[in-house]
Design a protein around this motif. Structure first.
Motif, short mmCIF file in Angstrom:
data_model
loop_
_atom_site.label_atom_id
_atom_site.label_comp_id
_atom_site.label_asym_id
_atom_site.label_seq_id
_atom_site.Cartn_x
_atom_site.Cartn_y
_atom_site.Cartn_z
N GLU A 26 0.80 -1.23 0.00
CA GLU A 26 0.00 0.00 0.00
C GLU A 26 0.83 1.28 0.00
OE1 GLU A 26 -0.44 -2.51 2.23
OE2 GLU A 26 -2.20 -3.42 1.29
N GLN A 27 2.12 1.17 0.28
CA GLN A 27 2.97 2.37 0.30
C GLN A 27 2.97 3.04 -1.07
OE1 GLN A 27 6.64 0.51 1.67
NE2 GLN A 27 6.66 1.92 3.40
N GLU A 28 3.08 4.36 -1.05
CA GLU A 28 3.20 5.13 -2.27
C GLU A 28 4.67 5.45 -2.49
OE1 GLU A 28 0.58 8.46 -1.74
OE2 GLU A 28 -1.14 7.15 -1.42
N SER A 29 5.10 5.46 -3.74
CA SER A 29 6.50 5.77 -4.07
C SER A 29 6.60 7.17 -4.65
CB SER A 29 7.04 4.77 -5.09
OG SER A 29 7.09 3.48 -4.53
N GLU A 30 7.66 7.86 -4.27
CA GLU A 30 7.90 9.20 -4.80
C GLU A 30 9.38 9.34 -5.13
OE1 GLU A 30 7.71 13.73 -3.17
OE2 GLU A 30 5.99 12.43 -2.76
N GLU A 31 9.67 9.72 -6.36
CA GLU A 31 11.04 9.97 -6.80
C GLU A 31 11.50 11.27 -6.16
OE1 GLU A 31 14.42 9.03 -8.70
OE2 GLU A 31 12.63 7.86 -9.15
N MET A 32 12.62 11.23 -5.44
CA MET A 32 13.11 12.41 -4.73
C MET A 32 14.24 13.10 -5.48
SD MET A 32 12.94 11.08 -0.83
CE MET A 32 12.92 12.73 -0.15
N GLY A 33 14.61 12.57 -6.63
CA GLY A 33 15.73 13.13 -7.37
C GLY A 33 17.01 12.42 -7.00
N ASP A 35 18.32 9.79 -8.06
CA ASP A 35 18.16 8.33 -7.96
C ASP A 35 17.85 7.85 -6.55
OD1 ASP A 35 18.57 7.85 -10.73
OD2 ASP A 35 20.73 8.05 -10.43
N VAL A 36 17.04 8.61 -5.83
CA VAL A 36 16.56 8.22 -4.50
C VAL A 36 15.03 8.15 -4.58
CG1 VAL A 36 16.40 8.82 -2.06
CG2 VAL A 36 18.51 9.28 -3.32
N VAL A 37 14.48 7.01 -4.12
CA VAL A 37 13.04 6.81 -4.12
C VAL A 37 12.58 6.69 -2.66
CG1 VAL A 37 11.16 5.28 -4.82
CG2 VAL A 37 13.12 5.63 -6.34
N ALA A 38 11.53 7.45 -2.32
CA ALA A 38 10.94 7.37 -0.98
C ALA A 38 9.67 6.54 -1.07
CB ALA A 38 10.61 8.76 -0.46
N ARG A 39 9.47 5.70 -0.08
CA ARG A 39 8.22 4.95 0.03
C ARG A 39 7.47 5.53 1.23
NH1 ARG A 39 7.48 0.50 -2.83
NH2 ARG A 39 6.51 -0.69 -1.16
N LEU A 40 6.25 5.98 0.96
CA LEU A 40 5.49 6.77 1.94
C LEU A 40 4.31 6.00 2.51
CD1 LEU A 40 5.25 9.97 -0.28
CD2 LEU A 40 6.96 9.49 1.46
N ASN A 41 4.01 6.27 3.77
CA ASN A 41 2.80 5.76 4.39
C ASN A 41 1.61 6.41 3.68
OD1 ASN A 41 0.46 5.97 6.25
ND2 ASN A 41 1.78 4.77 7.58
N PRO A 42 0.66 5.63 3.16
CA PRO A 42 -0.44 6.20 2.38
C PRO A 42 -1.41 7.06 3.19
CG PRO A 42 -0.80 3.85 2.75
CD PRO A 42 0.57 4.17 3.26
N HIS A 43 -1.38 6.96 4.52
CA HIS A 43 -2.29 7.73 5.37
C HIS A 43 -1.65 8.99 5.94
CE1 HIS A 43 -4.96 4.33 5.01
NE2 HIS A 43 -4.01 3.53 5.48
N THR A 44 -0.36 8.91 6.27
CA THR A 44 0.31 10.05 6.92
C THR A 44 1.30 10.77 6.02
OG1 THR A 44 2.15 8.69 7.73
CG2 THR A 44 0.17 8.85 9.14
#
Length: 86
Positions: A26-33, A35-44
């Protein structure tokens, strides 16, 4: 209470994983620039995992690795007063 960070290196994919918890679908992924990818809590929207792509290539180029996140370091499970004299 702050979570411990777990560092794992996937040699085959050349990715350094920095985890506060196990990744989940369920985590959302966001490219941080850079070549670093963050995986985020979908609620917070809190960052729970980071993936540093092409990690060994960075080390071979002697590149400085700066992550676009802030951190606070503390000993896990130890009171700061217990560190006096060490």
């Amino acid at each position: 209470m702050a979570e411990k960070l777990i560092f794992k290196y996937d040699r085959e994919a050349d990715i350094l994983h920095i985890d506060k918890c196990l990744p989940y679908a369920e985590q959302e992924s966001e490219e941080m620039g850079d070549d670093v990818v963050a995986r985020l809590n979908p609620h917070t929207n809190e960052i729970e995992n980071l993936e540093v792509l092409f990690f060994s290539a960075r080390l071979l180029r002697n590149e400085l690795l700066e992550l676009p996140v802030s951190a606070e370091f503390q000993f896990a499970g130890r009171q700061m007063s217990g560190l006096a004299g060490h």
